[in-house]
Design a protein around this motif. Sequence first.
Motif, PDB file in Angstrom:
ATOM      1  N   CYS A 233     -46.330 -48.935  15.930  1.00  0.00           N
ATOM      2  CA  CYS A 233     -45.931 -49.357  14.587  1.00  0.00           C
ATOM      3  C   CYS A 233     -46.738 -50.566  14.126  1.00  0.00           C
ATOM      4  O   CYS A 233     -47.243 -50.595  12.995  1.00  0.00           O
ATOM      5  CB  CYS A 233     -44.437 -49.675  14.565  1.00  0.00           C
ATOM      6  SG  CYS A 233     -43.344 -48.249  14.749  1.00  0.00           S
ATOM      7  N   VAL A 234     -46.857 -51.565  14.991  1.00  0.00           N
ATOM      8  CA  VAL A 234     -47.604 -52.777  14.622  1.00  0.00           C
ATOM      9  C   VAL A 234     -49.079 -52.459  14.447  1.00  0.00           C
ATOM     10  O   VAL A 234     -49.729 -52.952  13.514  1.00  0.00           O
ATOM     11  CB  VAL A 234     -47.396 -53.879  15.678  1.00  0.00           C
ATOM     12  CG1 VAL A 234     -48.309 -55.066  15.397  1.00  0.00           C
ATOM     13  CG2 VAL A 234     -45.932 -54.334  15.698  1.00  0.00           C
ATOM     14  N   GLY A 235     -49.630 -51.631  15.347  1.00  0.00           N
ATOM     15  CA  GLY A 235     -51.035 -51.248  15.218  1.00  0.00           C
ATOM     16  C   GLY A 235     -51.310 -50.517  13.908  1.00  0.00           C
ATOM     17  O   GLY A 235     -52.288 -50.825  13.205  1.00  0.00           O
ATOM     18  N   LEU A 236     -50.443 -49.557  13.570  1.00  0.00           N
ATOM     19  CA  LEU A 236     -50.595 -48.838  12.299  1.00  0.00           C
ATOM     20  C   LEU A 236     -50.448 -49.778  11.110  1.00  0.00           C
ATOM     21  O   LEU A 236     -51.167 -49.658  10.108  1.00  0.00           O
ATOM     22  CB  LEU A 236     -49.557 -47.716  12.212  1.00  0.00           C
ATOM     23  CG  LEU A 236     -49.774 -46.524  13.150  1.00  0.00           C
ATOM     24  CD1 LEU A 236     -48.550 -45.618  13.138  1.00  0.00           C
ATOM     25  CD2 LEU A 236     -51.020 -45.735  12.736  1.00  0.00           C
ATOM     26  N   LEU A 237     -49.524 -50.729  11.222  1.00  0.00           N
ATOM     27  CA  LEU A 237     -49.302 -51.687  10.134  1.00  0.00           C
ATOM     28  C   LEU A 237     -50.543 -52.540   9.899  1.00  0.00           C
ATOM     29  O   LEU A 237     -50.967 -52.722   8.746  1.00  0.00           O
ATOM     30  CB  LEU A 237     -48.101 -52.569  10.474  1.00  0.00           C
ATOM     31  CG  LEU A 237     -47.842 -53.758   9.541  1.00  0.00           C
ATOM     32  CD1 LEU A 237     -47.628 -53.282   8.110  1.00  0.00           C
ATOM     33  CD2 LEU A 237     -46.635 -54.554  10.032  1.00  0.00           C
ATOM     34  N   VAL A 238     -51.138 -53.051  10.962  1.00  0.00           N
ATOM     35  CA  VAL A 238     -52.318 -53.905  10.824  1.00  0.00           C
ATOM     36  C   VAL A 238     -53.475 -53.134  10.200  1.00  0.00           C
ATOM     37  O   VAL A 238     -54.122 -53.599   9.248  1.00  0.00           O
ATOM     38  CB  VAL A 238     -52.730 -54.487  12.191  1.00  0.00           C
ATOM     39  CG1 VAL A 238     -54.081 -55.184  12.096  1.00  0.00           C
ATOM     40  CG2 VAL A 238     -51.661 -55.451  12.699  1.00  0.00           C
ATOM     41  N   VAL A 239     -53.728 -51.929  10.714  1.00  0.00           N
ATOM     42  CA  VAL A 239     -54.832 -51.115  10.192  1.00  0.00           C
ATOM     43  C   VAL A 239     -54.593 -50.765   8.727  1.00  0.00           C
ATOM     44  O   VAL A 239     -55.499 -50.871   7.879  1.00  0.00           O
ATOM     45  CB  VAL A 239     -55.009 -49.835  11.035  1.00  0.00           C
ATOM     46  CG1 VAL A 239     -56.012 -48.891  10.377  1.00  0.00           C
ATOM     47  CG2 VAL A 239     -55.464 -50.194  12.445  1.00  0.00           C
ATOM     48  N   ALA A 240     -53.362 -50.338   8.387  1.00  0.00           N
ATOM     49  CA  ALA A 240     -53.051 -49.942   7.020  1.00  0.00           C
ATOM     50  C   ALA A 240     -53.140 -51.132   6.073  1.00  0.00           C
ATOM     51  O   ALA A 240     -53.659 -51.005   4.951  1.00  0.00           O
ATOM     52  CB  ALA A 240     -51.653 -49.322   6.964  1.00  0.00           C
ATOM     53  N   TYR A 241     -52.655 -52.296   6.509  1.00  0.00           N
ATOM     54  CA  TYR A 241     -52.700 -53.485   5.650  1.00  0.00           C
ATOM     55  C   TYR A 241     -54.140 -53.901   5.355  1.00  0.00           C
ATOM     56  O   TYR A 241     -54.490 -54.184   4.193  1.00  0.00           O
ATOM     57  CB  TYR A 241     -51.952 -54.634   6.329  1.00  0.00           C
ATOM     58  CG  TYR A 241     -52.043 -55.937   5.569  1.00  0.00           C
ATOM     59  CD1 TYR A 241     -51.254 -56.168   4.443  1.00  0.00           C
ATOM     60  CD2 TYR A 241     -52.944 -56.937   5.963  1.00  0.00           C
ATOM     61  CE1 TYR A 241     -51.350 -57.361   3.740  1.00  0.00           C
ATOM     62  CE2 TYR A 241     -53.046 -58.124   5.269  1.00  0.00           C
ATOM     63  CZ  TYR A 241     -52.244 -58.335   4.161  1.00  0.00           C
ATOM     64  OH  TYR A 241     -52.347 -59.503   3.458  1.00  0.00           O
ATOM     65  N   VAL A 242     -54.970 -53.924   6.384  1.00  0.00           N
ATOM     66  CA  VAL A 242     -56.371 -54.318   6.185  1.00  0.00           C
ATOM     67  C   VAL A 242     -57.077 -53.334   5.259  1.00  0.00           C
ATOM     68  O   VAL A 242     -57.790 -53.734   4.331  1.00  0.00           O
ATOM     69  CB  VAL A 242     -57.101 -54.409   7.546  1.00  0.00           C
ATOM     70  CG1 VAL A 242     -58.597 -54.587   7.337  1.00  0.00           C
ATOM     71  CG2 VAL A 242     -56.537 -55.552   8.379  1.00  0.00           C
ATOM     72  N   ALA A 243     -56.863 -52.034   5.495  1.00  0.00           N
ATOM     73  CA  ALA A 243     -57.518 -51.012   4.662  1.00  0.00           C
ATOM     74  C   ALA A 243     -56.999 -51.058   3.223  1.00  0.00           C
ATOM     75  O   ALA A 243     -57.777 -50.922   2.269  1.00  0.00           O
ATOM     76  CB  ALA A 243     -57.291 -49.631   5.268  1.00  0.00           C
ATOM     77  N   ALA A 244     -55.697 -51.265   3.049  1.00  0.00           N
ATOM     78  CA  ALA A 244     -55.117 -51.283   1.704  1.00  0.00           C
ATOM     79  C   ALA A 244     -55.599 -52.485   0.906  1.00  0.00           C
ATOM     80  O   ALA A 244     -55.953 -52.351  -0.283  1.00  0.00           O
ATOM     81  CB  ALA A 244     -53.596 -51.290   1.799  1.00  0.00           C
ATOM     82  N   THR A 245     -55.617 -53.655   1.522  1.00  0.00           N
ATOM     83  CA  THR A 245     -56.067 -54.845   0.796  1.00  0.00           C
ATOM     84  C   THR A 245     -57.557 -54.762   0.471  1.00  0.00           C
ATOM     85  O   THR A 245     -57.994 -55.217  -0.593  1.00  0.00           O
ATOM     86  CB  THR A 245     -55.771 -56.120   1.611  1.00  0.00           C
ATOM     87  OG1 THR A 245     -56.284 -55.979   2.943  1.00  0.00           O
ATOM     88  CG2 THR A 245     -54.277 -56.370   1.680  1.00  0.00           C
ATOM     89  N   ALA A 246     -58.337 -54.144   1.365  1.00  0.00           N
ATOM     90  CA  ALA A 246     -59.765 -53.969   1.085  1.00  0.00           C
ATOM     91  C   ALA A 246     -59.959 -53.007  -0.087  1.00  0.00           C
ATOM     92  O   ALA A 246     -60.784 -53.252  -0.980  1.00  0.00           O
ATOM     93  CB  ALA A 246     -60.475 -53.438   2.329  1.00  0.00           C
ATOM     94  N   ALA A 247     -59.177 -51.920  -0.112  1.00  0.00           N
ATOM     95  CA  ALA A 247     -59.263 -50.965  -1.223  1.00  0.00           C
ATOM     96  C   ALA A 247     -58.823 -51.619  -2.519  1.00  0.00           C
ATOM     97  O   ALA A 247     -59.385 -51.342  -3.587  1.00  0.00           O
ATOM     98  CB  ALA A 247     -58.395 -49.737  -0.917  1.00  0.00           C
ATOM     99  N   TYR A 248     -57.835 -52.494  -2.470  1.00  0.00           N
ATOM    100  CA  TYR A 248     -57.336 -53.181  -3.672  1.00  0.00           C
ATOM    101  C   TYR A 248     -58.399 -54.105  -4.226  1.00  0.00           C
ATOM    102  O   TYR A 248     -58.654 -54.136  -5.441  1.00  0.00           O
ATOM    103  CB  TYR A 248     -56.071 -53.937  -3.312  1.00  0.00           C
ATOM    104  CG  TYR A 248     -55.391 -54.613  -4.478  1.00  0.00           C
ATOM    105  CD1 TYR A 248     -55.044 -53.907  -5.605  1.00  0.00           C
ATOM    106  CD2 TYR A 248     -55.083 -55.980  -4.418  1.00  0.00           C
ATOM    107  CE1 TYR A 248     -54.409 -54.521  -6.681  1.00  0.00           C
ATOM    108  CE2 TYR A 248     -54.430 -56.602  -5.485  1.00  0.00           C
ATOM    109  CZ  TYR A 248     -54.098 -55.869  -6.610  1.00  0.00           C
ATOM    110  OH  TYR A 248     -53.458 -56.479  -7.642  1.00  0.00           O
TER     111      TYR A 248
END
Length: 253
Positions: A233-248
């Motif tokens: 869960c934490v690993g997915l959260l970190v990856v998703a957060y980094v990718a989402a903020t970069a896309a934003y």
Amino acid sequence: MTPHAVSDTAALTGRSLKHITRSLDTIITTTIMPIAFLLLFVFVFGGAIDVGTAEYVDYLLPGILVITVASGVSYTAYRLFMDLKGGMVERFQSMPIARSAVLWAHVLTSMVALAISLFVVLVAAFAMGFRPHASLAGWLGVTGILAVFSLAMTWLAIIPGLLASTPDGASAFAYPLILLPFISSAFVPTETMPTPVRVFAENQPVTSIVDALRSLLAGQPVGGDIWVALAWCVGLLVVAYVAATAAYRRELS
């Protein structure tokens, strides 16, 4: 996050929550499919599935909770997409509002909606005979895992909400997430699966999360499952957060 960003996030979250209260069918829709799966497998297929001494509804519920989260975050992607394409995000950026507030408002709104959906599914499960044996610590563990998993899936939903070109494309990303529990220990023990499928099922995140939730709800020793589940869960959260903020950032530029 600065006090200014916190106040901006709170204001935008209030706006998003008002939209949800005006269209409660959104939350109802996200709970219909998980409850339908619960009814179908408990009352139609459950008698033919051997899960040992446990009641099948008790065995099944953790997987249904995971599906509830996966189906619910599709609306997070859809709502963000509509704000982006409707010009609301651009309008917010022209105002003295913290950039991060837009994304965090959608994230917090998603968390509230998911909490409501999960509660409704739990009530339905109790009506079907679900009887947990979890202690207070067990319920806290269940709540923690579901919260981190929901947050990870919400940030994952932000990515297609930013990058999709159509509303259907924004929400369709959730389909593989909904299907993934079917190739896990959510519905049947992995020991019954053919070897290639079993190897995949036992080494994908849903199985670890479901097994940890099931043990906690049953009041059984969790062992290392809870740490594996939290690591996923934490690993997915970190990856998703980094990718989402970069896309934003790319979208705004």
